[in-house]
Each structure stands twice: as structure tokens, then as C-alpha cells.
Write a protein that holds these residues in place. Structure first.
Motif, PDB file in Angstrom:
ATOM      1  N   LEU A  24       0.840  -1.193   0.000  1.00 23.17           N
ATOM      2  CA  LEU A  24       0.000   0.000   0.000  1.00 23.17           C
ATOM      3  C   LEU A  24       0.873   1.240   0.000  1.00 23.17           C
ATOM      4  O   LEU A  24       1.979   1.237   0.558  1.00 23.17           O
ATOM      5  CB  LEU A  24      -0.891   0.039   1.248  1.00 23.17           C
ATOM      6  CG  LEU A  24      -2.088  -0.907   1.291  1.00 23.17           C
ATOM      7  CD1 LEU A  24      -2.650  -0.959   2.710  1.00 23.17           C
ATOM      8  CD2 LEU A  24      -3.174  -0.461   0.310  1.00 23.17           C
ATOM      9  N   ARG A  37      -0.693   8.456   8.485  1.00 24.31           N
ATOM     10  CA  ARG A  37      -1.601   7.328   8.736  1.00 24.31           C
ATOM     11  C   ARG A  37      -0.864   6.001   8.824  1.00 24.31           C
ATOM     12  O   ARG A  37      -1.488   4.956   9.013  1.00 24.31           O
ATOM     13  CB  ARG A  37      -2.651   7.242   7.623  1.00 24.31           C
ATOM     14  CG  ARG A  37      -3.647   8.394   7.565  1.00 24.31           C
ATOM     15  CD  ARG A  37      -4.759   8.074   6.556  1.00 24.31           C
ATOM     16  NE  ARG A  37      -5.429   6.837   6.934  1.00 24.31           N
ATOM     17  CZ  ARG A  37      -5.962   5.971   6.042  1.00 24.31           C
ATOM     18  NH1 ARG A  37      -5.851   6.198   4.744  1.00 24.31           N
ATOM     19  NH2 ARG A  37      -6.573   4.876   6.460  1.00 24.31           N
ATOM     20  N   LEU A  38       0.451   6.019   8.710  1.00 18.88           N
ATOM     21  CA  LEU A  38       1.189   4.766   8.586  1.00 18.88           C
ATOM     22  C   LEU A  38       1.006   3.869   9.809  1.00 18.88           C
ATOM     23  O   LEU A  38       0.739   2.666   9.675  1.00 18.88           O
ATOM     24  CB  LEU A  38       2.678   5.043   8.347  1.00 18.88           C
ATOM     25  CG  LEU A  38       3.538   3.817   8.020  1.00 18.88           C
ATOM     26  CD1 LEU A  38       3.050   3.129   6.748  1.00 18.88           C
ATOM     27  CD2 LEU A  38       4.994   4.202   7.877  1.00 18.88           C
ATOM     28  N   CYS A  62      -8.614   0.437   4.164  1.00 21.40           N
ATOM     29  CA  CYS A  62      -7.461   1.328   4.314  1.00 21.40           C
ATOM     30  C   CYS A  62      -7.553   2.572   3.444  1.00 21.40           C
ATOM     31  O   CYS A  62      -6.957   3.602   3.792  1.00 21.40           O
ATOM     32  CB  CYS A  62      -6.168   0.570   4.019  1.00 21.40           C
ATOM     33  SG  CYS A  62      -5.839  -0.760   5.199  1.00 21.40           S
ATOM     34  N   VAL A 116       0.818   4.526   1.746  1.00 19.49           N
ATOM     35  CA  VAL A 116       0.119   5.065   2.915  1.00 19.49           C
ATOM     36  C   VAL A 116       0.675   6.451   3.252  1.00 19.49           C
ATOM     37  O   VAL A 116       1.900   6.603   3.389  1.00 19.49           O
ATOM     38  CB  VAL A 116       0.285   4.129   4.134  1.00 19.49           C
ATOM     39  CG1 VAL A 116      -0.530   4.643   5.315  1.00 19.49           C
ATOM     40  CG2 VAL A 116      -0.118   2.703   3.781  1.00 19.49           C
ATOM     41  N   CYS A 150      -6.225   3.629   0.574  1.00 16.87           N
ATOM     42  CA  CYS A 150      -4.883   4.160   0.275  1.00 16.87           C
ATOM     43  C   CYS A 150      -4.535   3.941  -1.198  1.00 16.87           C
ATOM     44  O   CYS A 150      -3.515   3.332  -1.526  1.00 16.87           O
ATOM     45  CB  CYS A 150      -3.829   3.497   1.159  1.00 16.87           C
ATOM     46  SG  CYS A 150      -3.983   3.829   2.903  1.00 16.87           S
ATOM     47  N   VAL A 187      -2.629   2.384   9.841  1.00 24.55           N
ATOM     48  CA  VAL A 187      -2.858   1.352   8.824  1.00 24.55           C
ATOM     49  C   VAL A 187      -2.034   0.105   9.127  1.00 24.55           C
ATOM     50  O   VAL A 187      -2.517  -1.026   8.998  1.00 24.55           O
ATOM     51  CB  VAL A 187      -2.538   1.902   7.418  1.00 24.55           C
ATOM     52  CG1 VAL A 187      -2.614   0.791   6.372  1.00 24.55           C
ATOM     53  CG2 VAL A 187      -3.505   3.029   7.065  1.00 24.55           C
ATOM     54  N   GLN A 239       7.645  -1.571   6.761  1.00 23.74           N
ATOM     55  CA  GLN A 239       7.744  -0.295   6.059  1.00 23.74           C
ATOM     56  C   GLN A 239       9.004  -0.322   5.199  1.00 23.74           C
ATOM     57  O   GLN A 239      10.081  -0.723   5.657  1.00 23.74           O
ATOM     58  CB  GLN A 239       7.829   0.875   7.044  1.00 23.74           C
ATOM     59  CG  GLN A 239       7.932   2.229   6.363  1.00 23.74           C
ATOM     60  CD  GLN A 239       8.214   3.367   7.337  1.00 23.74           C
ATOM     61  OE1 GLN A 239       8.264   3.143   8.554  1.00 23.74           O
ATOM     62  NE2 GLN A 239       8.396   4.570   6.829  1.00 23.74           N
TER      63      GLN A 239
END
Length: 336
Positions: A78, A84-85, A133, A80, A135, A88, A103
Motif C-alpha cells: 500500500l 496514517r502509517l 485502508c 500510505v 490508500c 494502517v 515499512q
């Protein structure tokens, strides 16, 4: 002795972690066999493994199943927004189907692996993630061919000379499993019980459990059976996913070259998802620091004739979740 992130490994711990990541003895008293090989006793081996697990150095002793052999799996990603990381990532983490969540340095910054008992269930999970999500487009990149999937770490830095690429002609179909086999997988997915006779506690008669695991190993359904380490805790804190856009008609040849190179832990071909994602050849390189990993990727590209193809190197920033794949239902946080 090598340093982990938390503590030194004793000589015995080093031997357990390094020597028994595969070829674990499929015998009624496996830890007694390991003890004989280490010139110690069964209780000491079991106690050492329990402490290593409590410290997070190993995740379990057990099976690494070949992706898509007993269920369906996919890599997904995604894009993101930074603010918002964490939110999510927490949602993704709580899904029982998700076993890895990282990440990475890219516009598509959240990468995770999901497994499910069937392709239908996996498709539903992906739809739920994309809808919840919000995103942009969810990348769903199922594996087409694996060339090297091991994630074993030679802490002594010796070359074993083993070949771990998939055997030619190996079936790509999901195994049809009996109810008893499904129960065995459920019992195995968190690892063997660390007791004197662990195969007695897997829901099947001991000899049947051992025989089924041996058969799965022989057929390549299980990639390896042994001590499963956690690489961050062993000091392999830098890792990168290198991806290339290679013509499909030569991807298998290049993938096998990469797999035989000795510096990758994973190598596979995946579907493209155009126009968002053009890359079809993936590998993972782990190391002690970013410079080492970057140099390994550059050398790999040169040796395998990849320099002419479009590519990217996505370094990992944060590990949100890492555990073995779960193909049977497990109690995890619910989404309401």
C-alpha cells in the motif's frame, strides 16, 4: 561469539541456532539426538531453545512451508500517507492472515505477506484491506515461481554448497489435505512443543506425524524443518528488496542465476500489476548494515547481467510484524 541485539550467544546456543536451521531429526526424541551431537543432555538442549525463544532470537522450531503449497499466499503493498502509517500498519498487523509487515523506502511504503487456506479467502482479505485502508490501489503480487526461499542464516559465514531452488517440475497446485493433515498443519504453525517427545503432541499418532512431515519434506511442500531464527535479533538489521523488470522469457534463467549466487535469502518471480508496478523479478538481501547490503545488490546485478534492466532497491525501515505463516484459523485481534 556473534552478538545479537540483546545479548551474546553462548557456544551451545550458537551451535543450536547455526547448525540446526534445517535437517532437524525426525525422530521420537529429536532433542536427545541434538544433545548427543552437541555432547550435552536433552534437558539442556530444550532449556536452551526455550530461552532463545523467550529472548526472541528464534521464533520456533518447525516447518517452513513452500508458498502456495498448502494454501494461498501473496505479497501486497500500500501507498500510505505518513501521518496514517501507524494506524494502517496496526490494522494490517491485526489480520490473522498477515505474517510479515514492513515499512520500506518507496512510494509504496507498506509491504506485507498474507496467507489463507484458499485463494478465495485470500482474495476476500485483499478486498477488505483495500476497502478499509483507502490508500489508492492495493498492489497484489502473487508468486509465479520461486527460485530460492530459505531464510536460513549461516552465522559462521561458511558456504554450504547446497542448492535450495525449487526442483524442476514441482507441482504448483495447492495440496488437497485430509482433515488429519489440516490438523497437523494447525499444530505445527507455531512450532514444535519444546518437550522430550514433541511429535506426540501434534494431534496424530507419533509415527504418523513424523511420516507425514518427512513426506512433505521429500515432496518440497516443506522447504525446511528446523530452528527458525529472527534475523534482526541476530544482528542482520539491514535488508533490502531488490526488484527488476526483466523480459518474461528470460526471467527463469536469470532467477536461477540469482538463486545460485549465494548472497540472497529469497528470490522469486511475481506478477506485475500495471500500470502501478512493472517489476517481476524479486530478491531479498540481508546484512549487518546498509552499506554491505547495497554493495551486495550492486555486485549481484553485475554478476547476473541485470544492469541493463529497470530496477529499484527498497530498503526496510521498520518491522511491524514477523511470524510464520498461519494456514489455519488463530485467535488474533478482531476488526469491528
Amino acid at each position: 561469539m556473534p552478538l545479537t541485539q540483546s545479548a551474546m550467544l553462548s557456544e551451545r546456543e550458537f551451535a543450536l541456532v547455526n547448525a540446526f536451521q534445517r535437517d532437524f531429526p525426525l525422530l521420537p526424541h529429536p532433542f536427545s539426538t541434538l544433545a548427543d551431537m552437541l555432547d550435552t543432555d536433552e534437558a539442556t538442549v530444550i532449556g536452551s531453545l526455550q530461552r532463545l525463544q523467550n529472548r526472541g532470537v528464534i521464533s520456533r522450531v518447525g516447518a517452513v512451508f513452500r508458498p502456495n503449497a498448502i494454501g494461498a499466499s501473496t505479497l501486497a503493498a500500500l501507498s500510505v500517507p505518513a501521518e496514517r502509517l501507524d494506524e494502517v500498519a496496526a490494522y494490517i498487523n491485526a489480520l490473522p492472515e498477515v505474517n510479515h509487515n514492513y515499512q520500506r523506502e518507496h512510494r509504496y511504503n507498506l509491504w506485507f505477506v498474507a496467507t489463507a487456506p484458499s485463494r478465495e479467502r485470500l482474495r476476500t482479505v485483499m478486498q477488505e484491506i483495500e476497502g478499509h485502508c483507502d490508500c489508492e490501489t492495493l498492489l497484489v503480487l502473487p508468486m509465479l515461481q520461486d527460485y530460492h526461499i530459505d531464510l536460513g542464516f549461516d552465522l559462521a559465514h561458511r558456504t554450504s554448497g547446497r542448492e535450495y531452488a525449487s526442483a524442476p517440475g514441482l507441482s504448483r497446485d495447492i495440496e488437497a489435505l485430509s482433515e488429519a493433515e489440516q490438523g497437523l498443519i494447525a499444530a505445527l504453525q507455531d512450532g514444535l512443543p519444546l518437550v522430550a517427545r514433541p511429535f506426540e503432541q501434534l494431534g496424530l499418532p507419533e509415527a504418523e506425524a513424523i511420516g507425514t512431515i518427512a513426506r512433505w519434506l521429500d515432496r518440497g511442500v516443506i522447504k525446511r524443518f528446523g530452528v527458525i531464527v529472527r534475523h534482526h535479533e541476530l544482528g542482520y538489521t539491514a535488508n533490502a528488496m531488490a526488484v527488476w523488470d526483466v523480459p518474461d522469457d528470460i526471467a527463469d534463467d536469470i532467477g536461477r542465476r540469482i538463486a545460485s549466487n549465494g548472497c540472497v535469502t529469497l528470490c522469486y518471480r511475481r506478477m506485475r500489476q500495471l500500470p502501478q508496478w512493472r517489476y517481476n523479478l524479486f530478491c531479498m538481501v540481508h546484512g549487518k548494515d546498509r552499506t554491505e547490503v547495497a554493495a551486495s545488490v550492486a555486485a549481484l546485478s553485475e554478476r547476473c547481467g541485470l544492469a541493463a534492466y529497470p530496477h529499484e532497491v527498497l530498503f526496510s525501515c521498520r518491522r511491524f510484524k514477523q511470524r510464520g505463516a498461519h494456514y489455519a484459523p488463530v485467535p488474533e485481534a478482531a476488526h469491528g
